[in-house]
Write a protein that holds these residues in place. Structure first.
Motif, PDB file in Angstrom:
ATOM      1  N   PRO A  67       0.839  -1.200   0.000  1.00  0.00           N
ATOM      2  CA  PRO A  67       0.000   0.000   0.000  1.00  0.00           C
ATOM      3  C   PRO A  67       0.874   1.250   0.000  1.00  0.00           C
ATOM      4  O   PRO A  67       1.965   1.247   0.572  1.00  0.00           O
ATOM      5  CB  PRO A  67      -0.790  -0.089   1.310  1.00  0.00           C
ATOM      6  N   GLY A  69       0.759   5.763   0.089  1.00  0.00           N
ATOM      7  CA  GLY A  69       0.082   7.056   0.116  1.00  0.00           C
ATOM      8  C   GLY A  69       0.967   8.059  -0.600  1.00  0.00           C
ATOM      9  O   GLY A  69       1.243   7.936  -1.795  1.00  0.00           O
ATOM     10  N   GLY A  70       1.487   9.047   0.156  1.00  0.00           N
ATOM     11  CA  GLY A  70       2.338  10.076  -0.449  1.00  0.00           C
ATOM     12  C   GLY A  70       3.783   9.645  -0.649  1.00  0.00           C
ATOM     13  O   GLY A  70       4.579  10.377  -1.230  1.00  0.00           O
ATOM     14  N   HIS A  71       4.144   8.455  -0.156  1.00  0.00           N
ATOM     15  CA  HIS A  71       5.514   7.919  -0.246  1.00  0.00           C
ATOM     16  C   HIS A  71       6.526   8.853   0.425  1.00  0.00           C
ATOM     17  O   HIS A  71       7.668   8.973  -0.033  1.00  0.00           O
ATOM     18  CB  HIS A  71       5.895   7.667  -1.717  1.00  0.00           C
ATOM     19  N   THR A  72       6.099   9.513   1.517  1.00  0.00           N
ATOM     20  CA  THR A  72       7.007  10.396   2.257  1.00  0.00           C
ATOM     21  C   THR A  72       7.576   9.711   3.504  1.00  0.00           C
ATOM     22  O   THR A  72       8.361  10.323   4.236  1.00  0.00           O
ATOM     23  CB  THR A  72       6.278  11.676   2.738  1.00  0.00           C
ATOM     24  N   GLY A  73       7.160   8.475   3.767  1.00  0.00           N
ATOM     25  CA  GLY A  73       7.627   7.744   4.951  1.00  0.00           C
ATOM     26  C   GLY A  73       9.146   7.600   4.940  1.00  0.00           C
ATOM     27  O   GLY A  73       9.770   7.551   3.874  1.00  0.00           O
ATOM     28  N   MET A 140      -0.523  11.474   3.024  1.00  0.00           N
ATOM     29  CA  MET A 140      -1.973  11.237   2.987  1.00  0.00           C
ATOM     30  C   MET A 140      -2.447  10.641   4.300  1.00  0.00           C
ATOM     31  O   MET A 140      -1.694   9.962   5.007  1.00  0.00           O
ATOM     32  CB  MET A 140      -2.307  10.292   1.830  1.00  0.00           C
TER      33      MET A 140
HETATM   34  P1  FAD Z   1       3.683   6.384   2.746  1.00  0.00           P
HETATM   35  O1  FAD Z   1       5.098   6.801   2.873  1.00  0.00           O
HETATM   36  O2  FAD Z   1       3.144   6.258   1.367  1.00  0.00           O
HETATM   37  O3  FAD Z   1       3.460   5.006   3.520  1.00  0.00           O
HETATM   38  C1  FAD Z   1       3.915   4.832   4.824  1.00  0.00           C
HETATM   39  C2  FAD Z   1       3.529   3.430   5.312  1.00  0.00           C
HETATM   40  O4  FAD Z   1       2.123   3.302   5.427  1.00  0.00           O
HETATM   41  C3  FAD Z   1       3.947   2.316   4.376  1.00  0.00           C
HETATM   42  O5  FAD Z   1       4.257   1.162   5.131  1.00  0.00           O
HETATM   43  C4  FAD Z   1       2.713   2.048   3.545  1.00  0.00           C
HETATM   44  O6  FAD Z   1       2.673   0.729   3.034  1.00  0.00           O
HETATM   45  C5  FAD Z   1       1.618   2.293   4.554  1.00  0.00           C
HETATM   46  N1  FAD Z   1       0.370   2.827   3.998  1.00  0.00           N
HETATM   47  C6  FAD Z   1       0.205   3.966   3.297  1.00  0.00           C
HETATM   48  N2  FAD Z   1      -1.097   4.162   3.035  1.00  0.00           N
HETATM   49  C7  FAD Z   1      -1.765   3.108   3.563  1.00  0.00           C
HETATM   50  C8  FAD Z   1      -3.134   2.731   3.624  1.00  0.00           C
HETATM   51  N3  FAD Z   1      -4.090   3.478   3.081  1.00  0.00           N
HETATM   52  N4  FAD Z   1      -3.461   1.574   4.248  1.00  0.00           N
HETATM   53  C9  FAD Z   1      -2.497   0.802   4.830  1.00  0.00           C
HETATM   54  N5  FAD Z   1      -1.192   1.108   4.791  1.00  0.00           N
HETATM   55  C10 FAD Z   1      -0.830   2.260   4.176  1.00  0.00           C
HETATM   56  N6  FAD Z   1       6.479  11.772  10.299  1.00  0.00           N
HETATM   57  C11 FAD Z   1       6.093  12.046  11.562  1.00  0.00           C
HETATM   58  O7  FAD Z   1       5.540  11.166  12.224  1.00  0.00           O
HETATM   59  N7  FAD Z   1       6.327  13.270  12.130  1.00  0.00           N
HETATM   60  C12 FAD Z   1       6.910  14.271  11.456  1.00  0.00           C
HETATM   61  O8  FAD Z   1       7.116  15.340  11.996  1.00  0.00           O
HETATM   62  C13 FAD Z   1       7.297  14.024  10.103  1.00  0.00           C
HETATM   63  N8  FAD Z   1       7.882  14.999   9.362  1.00  0.00           N
HETATM   64  C14 FAD Z   1       8.246  14.740   8.080  1.00  0.00           C
HETATM   65  C15 FAD Z   1       8.841  15.760   7.333  1.00  0.00           C
HETATM   66  C16 FAD Z   1       9.219  15.528   6.020  1.00  0.00           C
HETATM   67  C17 FAD Z   1       9.851  16.640   5.220  1.00  0.00           C
HETATM   68  C18 FAD Z   1       9.019  14.248   5.444  1.00  0.00           C
HETATM   69  C19 FAD Z   1       9.415  13.963   4.029  1.00  0.00           C
HETATM   70  C20 FAD Z   1       8.441  13.227   6.177  1.00  0.00           C
HETATM   71  C21 FAD Z   1       8.045  13.466   7.496  1.00  0.00           C
HETATM   72  N9  FAD Z   1       7.459  12.463   8.275  1.00  0.00           N
HETATM   73  C22 FAD Z   1       7.068  12.728   9.561  1.00  0.00           C
HETATM   74  C23 FAD Z   1       7.326  11.082   7.740  1.00  0.00           C
HETATM   75  C24 FAD Z   1       6.060  10.846   6.890  1.00  0.00           C
HETATM   76  O9  FAD Z   1       5.578  12.032   6.327  1.00  0.00           O
HETATM   77  C25 FAD Z   1       4.955  10.214   7.707  1.00  0.00           C
HETATM   78  O10 FAD Z   1       5.367   8.934   8.105  1.00  0.00           O
HETATM   79  C26 FAD Z   1       3.618  10.090   6.993  1.00  0.00           C
HETATM   80  O11 FAD Z   1       2.652   9.660   7.926  1.00  0.00           O
HETATM   81  C27 FAD Z   1       3.629   9.126   5.813  1.00  0.00           C
HETATM   82  O12 FAD Z   1       2.473   9.331   5.019  1.00  0.00           O
HETATM   83  P2  FAD Z   1       2.460   8.898   3.480  1.00  0.00           P
HETATM   84  O13 FAD Z   1       1.088   9.127   2.947  1.00  0.00           O
HETATM   85  O14 FAD Z   1       3.556   9.549   2.738  1.00  0.00           O
HETATM   86  O15 FAD Z   1       2.726   7.341   3.624  1.00  0.00           O
END
Ligand code: FAD
Ligand code: 2HG
Ligand code: ZN
Length: 471
Positions: A67, A69-73, A140
């Motif tokens: 799965p 979302g924004g791939h920012t993990g 996301m």
């Molecule tokens: P993704 O990176 O796409 O996915 C993260 C994980 O969730 C993966 O394992 C994926 O398989 C799973 N996933 C995604 N969507 C679903 C779904 N719908 N159902 C089941 N599983 C799913 N994090 C913090 O906690 N605190 C911060 O202050 C913080 N600051 C950040 C600052 C920057 C500049 C950046 C780049 C990242 C930061 N992060 C922070 C990390 C990141 O943004 C978070 O972890 C965010 O919650 C990930 O969301 P995403 O949509 O990008 O998830």
């Protein structure tokens, strides 16, 4: 595999089934460019029923699904492995707000909603959605839930788990679990919602959620203060907790080295405090009474802190733009580190009573064993959450340095985390980055229980395999 792809094209419009290399490429590398994988296909469903249909096919053909979302993990959780046999299920097209319930103070929304859009929607209705982090313009809500993201408001409002009341999840069999309820109390047996939150896509696919909303504060005041040592920052936090209580909404710490690096890459974001002190703390108070009330309170606490010699300097933001500038300076440390090159991240929590000991001992060991390394230490001090990041010595290629030292540096930090009874993941999760770390530091019984849950909910191991736990 051809058979599977053929059937997949019956489950989703052809336009949203990407199999060509150039179409898949944007989904294969994470924000940090730390992880890259290969994928059999990328699917972009727009309804829960479509997701359920896709998962049913994956179960039938034993195809693993990642799965996304924004791939920012930061832990590689949303990046596939290198086999080219996994599919990526990106939820960005599931971005509808289903309902804002004003009386219940909740918002029901789909997993692909961008965090910032959710914050904006809340404001439109006169509410605050308090989850706030640097990636809010692209991460996301599904990703936030799956990682149980933290950010800068946890001190007052809790992490994503604390903000969630209900979920809709697609199980490993492709069934839809409808847990979309906006209840603040529900003791009907095991808490399934909390099982899926923070499971990083390894137990189910989150397709929708009910999240809490809060009244918008009337006034916010932001200040930067200078502290000479860690002990002062913690005593200062305790003072603010005692005097401001629930009005304290932010307490972030940045070391001199972190802000030096910031200034190197973003000169416009230099620390406004004279001489860039050893520790700069960003403090935010939010009030529902009046501007005057919170300003007076802030000034009174700062005066007390000066008198007790906890702080040596302070700048109070005089307007919203200056306050935003303080926050941008804090959030740009991650970007400055990215510009500087690869670094080794440690997203850890330590009980506040052991934080000083952790920093003193770990800093000393690190400098002794890895001479010249740069310790970029900053974070959500109010939560005991440090981003204790290690950059290579100046002039040394980060890739080469990390190749030879990554494992030992992680172990050094994690051993100290264990000594201080902390956690090796505070808010970023585990993904593939901390798979070994979790095995070594979670504790045998806890790790076995996690594997038992994984086997029970995903017996074929098709949901994001080899992330969080390997079975
Ligand atoms: P993704 O990176 O796409 O996915 C993260 C994980 O969730 C993966 O394992 C994926 O398989 C799973 N996933 C995604 N969507 C679903 C779904 N719908 N159902 C089941 N599983 C799913 N994090 C913090 O906690 N605190 C911060 O202050 C913080 N600051 C950040 C600052 C920057 C500049 C950046 C780049 C990242 C930061 N992060 C922070 C990390 C990141 O943004 C978070 O972890 C965010 O919650 C990930 O969301 P995403 O949509 O990008 O998830
Ligand atoms: C933050 O608090 C994020 O800014 C990123 O969690 C931390 O860059 C990091 O290590
Ligand atoms: Zn953080």
């Amino acid at each position: 595999m051809q058979d599977f792809i053929q059937q997949l094209s019956g489950a989703i419009d052809q336009k949203y089934l990407l199999t060509q290399e150039e179409d898949k490429a944007p989904y294969l590398t994470d924000w940090r460019k730390r992880f890259t994988g290969k994928a059999l296909a990328v699917v972009l469903p727009s309804t829960s029923a479509e997701v359920a249909g896709i998962i049913k096919l994956c179960a039938q053909h034993q195809v693993a699904v990642v799965p996304q979302g924004g791939h920012t993990g930061f832990c590689g959780g949303a990046t596939p492995d290198n086999s080219g046999t996994q599919i990526i299920l990106n939820l960005k097209r599931m971005n509808r707000i289903r309902e804002v319930d004003v009386a219940n103070q909740t918002i029901t929304l789909e997993a692909g909603c961008i965090l910032q859009a959710v914050q904006d929607k809340a404001v439109e209705h006169g509410f605050l959605f308090p989850l706030s982090l640097g990636a809010e313009g692209s991460c996301m809500i599904g990703g936030n839930l799956a990682t149980n993201a933290g950010g800068t408001n946890v001190l007052r409002y809790g992490n994503t788990r604390d903000l969630c009341l209900g979920l809709e999840v697609i199980t490993a069999k492709g069934e839809i679990w409808n847990g979309i309820k906006g209840l603040r109390k529900d003791n009907t047996g095991y808490d399934l919602r909390d099982l899926f939150i923070g499971s990083e896509g390894t137990l189910g696919i989150i397709t929708a959620a009910v999240m809490k909303l809060y009244p918008l504060p009337i006034s916010q005041w932001t200040t930067l203060v200078a502290c000479e040592n860690v002990a002062s920052t913690i005593t200062l936090l305790n003072l603010f907790q005692k005097r401001a209580s629930a009005l304290l909404t932010g307490f972030e710490m940045m070391t001199r080295e972190s802000l030096d690096l910031n200034e190197k890459h973003f000169p416009q974001m230099a620390n406004p405090l004279k001489g860039n002190p050893p520790y700069t703390v960003l403090i935010e108070l939010s009030d529902h009474e009046s501007e005057e009330h919170v300003r007076q309170l802030l000034e009174a606490i700062l005066e007390e802190a000066f008198e007790a010699q906890l702080i040596s300097d302070a700048v109070i933001a005089s307007n919203l733009s200056q306050a935003n500038g303080f926050w941008h300076m804090r959030e740009h440390i991650t970007l400055a580190q990215a510009q500087e090159g690869a670094n080794l991240k440690h997203d850890i929590t330590i009980p506040l009573s052991s934080l000083e000991s952790f920093i003193q001992v770990t800093d000393a060991l690190m400098r002794d064993r890895f001479p010249g390394v740069r310790i970029i230490n900053f974070g959500h001090l109010g939560d005991g959450n440090l981003h204790y990041n290690i950059a290579p010595p100046l002039g040394i290629d980060p890739k080469t340095f990390n190749e030879f030292n990554e494992k030992q540096i992680h172990e050094l930090v994690y051993d100290q985390v264990e000594r201080c009874k902390g956690s090796i993941s505070a808010e970023h999760g585990v993904g593939q980055l901390k798979l070994d770390g979790l095995r070594a530091h979670k504790g045998k019984v806890a790790h076995e229980l996690m594997k038992t849950l994984k086997r029970a909910l995903d017996p074929q191991n098709i949901l994001n395999p080899h992330k969080v736990v390997s079975i």
